[in-house]
Design a protein around this motif. Structure first.
Motif, PDB file in Angstrom:
ATOM      1  N   LEU A  35       9.242-113.247  16.441  1.00 20.39           N
ATOM      2  CA  LEU A  35       8.369-112.566  17.392  1.00 20.39           C
ATOM      3  C   LEU A  35       7.096-112.126  16.683  1.00 20.39           C
ATOM      4  N   GLY A  36       6.095-111.781  17.462  1.00 25.52           N
ATOM      5  CA  GLY A  36       4.871-111.237  16.892  1.00 25.52           C
ATOM      6  C   GLY A  36       3.842-112.294  16.592  1.00 25.52           C
ATOM      7  N   HIS A  76      13.542-107.833  20.095  1.00 24.23           N
ATOM      8  CA  HIS A  76      14.186-108.140  18.812  1.00 24.23           C
ATOM      9  C   HIS A  76      15.685-107.838  18.865  1.00 24.23           C
ATOM     10  N   ILE A  82      10.427-109.634  13.694  1.00 24.11           N
ATOM     11  CA  ILE A  82       9.023-109.515  14.078  1.00 24.11           C
ATOM     12  C   ILE A  82       8.165-109.763  12.837  1.00 24.11           C
ATOM     13  N   LEU A  91       7.785-104.903  20.675  1.00 21.74           N
ATOM     14  CA  LEU A  91       8.712-106.027  20.557  1.00 21.74           C
ATOM     15  C   LEU A  91      10.101-105.651  20.048  1.00 21.74           C
TER      16      LEU A  91
END
Length: 409
Positions: free
Chosen positions: A145-146, A163, A170, A159
């Motif tokens: 993510l991210g 997660h 992330i 997020l």
């Protein structure tokens, strides 16, 4: 034999540097703007301004060093009489190409960074696709993510819940040369996060990235996610021997408090005192000074000024953190031996009133003190390495490759 003690207030600049315009930082002034903010926004019970009060730091020369750096006095005194100074004070300017943590610390210890770090572009999906794919494959991850520039506290709010649901860590960056990985300390696992960072440390080498940082957090939802003190930095080692290396090679000791060991890639370190939070860091600093033998260096990084206040643009927190540090300084002074040379300094600026959330290119305070130091103004230092050279001379080491030692007596 002699000892040296460095108390580094991470990000505590005292006025913009001569080349600040190149960094977009002309006008930045961490200390000066905190003074102004506190005077304008903090009140005593009678409604009068409650000024920033740092009597012990002022007594070591902070206000005088700031005036020397800024070309004018602070908006108000830091103590009842800022003219009474027992330390040897000045400011130092940075010659390293960047305004990051590693560059500042390395230059202080004699190794300016005269090359350019690699950085990730300010754009969505800022990491190269091949790097992201390698992280996923080698880390055996369901994805990530991210993949953007972000504040570490904000991105876990944004997020963190996803997660927890997906198990995807992330990954993000900042204006520094860094790749950061945030993951839940309990559900993802702290050791797994560390192992992932080790994988990434190897993967980012072709991009000339200075650090990979593990950013563990805990909590159940966005409203209560909080980062823990188990941060770990995986940093590139200095390309040349630093003051720390020289001292250990000569048979001395280096006692590292807080993130100092990480910053120097655990090279030239005799003993590491892990701690987080201003109170715990100060307690660990006191313990290190009590335990440090002759012919040693105690090196402390007070990271909260940068991570908790500067980057978060929290002028009130920064000012009150300085007052807390100032209030505890007498405890440190009481532990100094006759031949100890202590120093308060910084590694860059991070003006909490400045735009954005990045470091600011500033001059840093240089406040030498101890029983063998006479109160006086020193010549301005043209490089942070003048600090390391001064400490090397005090510790009777061979001169470092860079810097000029100040005459303290």
């Amino acid at each position: 034999m002699a000892r040296s003690i460095i108390l580094l207030l991470d990000s505590f600049g005292i006025g913009y540097a001569h080349d600040a315009e190149k960094f977009g930082d002309q006008g930045a002034d961490t200390l000066g703007h905190i003074c102004e903010w506190m005077a304008a926004n903090r009140k005593n019970a009678d409604g009068s301004p409650k000024y920033l009060a740092l009597p012990n730091l002022a007594g070591l020369g902070l206000a005088a060093a700031a005036e020397l750096s800024r070309g004018q006095k602070l908006v108000h005194p830091l103590s009842k009489d800022d003219s009474k100074v027992s330390g040897a004070y000045t400011y130092a300017e940075e010659i390293s190409h960047g305004k990051d943590t590693l560059s500042g610390h390395w230059e202080i210890t004699g190794v300016p960074v005269l090359f350019d770090w690699g950085y990730f572009p300010v754009q969505p999906k800022c990491f190269p696709k091949e790097l992201v794919q390698a992280i996923i494959e080698q880390g055996k991850l369901p994805g990530v993510l991210g993949e953007k520039h972000a504040s570490g506290t904000e991105i876990i709010k944004e997020l963190g819940e996803e997660h927890l649901l997906t198990g995807k860590p992330i990954i993000y960056t900042s204006a520094d040369s860094v790749l950061q990985i945030a993951a839940h300390e309990e559900t993802f696992g702290l050791e797994r996060l560390y192992e992932l960072c080790k994988i990434c440390y190897e993967l980012v080498k072709p991009y000339h990235i200075a650090r990979v940082i593990a950013r563990p957090f805990v909590g159940t939802c966005a409203a209560d996610f909080v980062r823990t003190g188990n941060r770990h930095d995986y940093a590139v080692p200095s390309p040349e021997p630093t003051l720390l290396d020289k001292l250990v090679e000569a048979g001395g000791s280096v006692y590292a408090v807080g993130k100092i060991a990480d910053i120097f890639a655990h090279r030239g370190i005799t003993k590491h005192y892990p701690a987080s939070g201003l109170d715990n860091l100060f307690e660990a600093a006191l313990q290190a000074v009590r335990e440090a033998p002759d012919n040693s260096l105690v090196f402390v990084n007070f990271v909260d000024f940068d991570s908790s206040y500067g980057h978060r643009r929290d002028a009130k927190g920064y000012g009150e953190g300085l007052e807390y540090f100032d209030g505890r300084l007498p405890e440190m002074l009481a532990l100094l031996k006759p031949d100890d040379l202590a120093l308060i300094t910084a590694d860059h600026g991070c003006d909490p009133t400045w735009s954005g959330s990045d470091h600011t290119r500033e001059k840093i305070p240089v406040l030498f003190f101890g029983k063998m130091v006479e109160g006086c103004a020193l010549k301005p230092m043209a490089t942070f390495s003048d600090i390391g050279q001064t400490l090397a001379a005090h510790l009777h080491l061979q001169p470092l490759a860079n810097g000029t030692a100040a005459e303290l007596r």
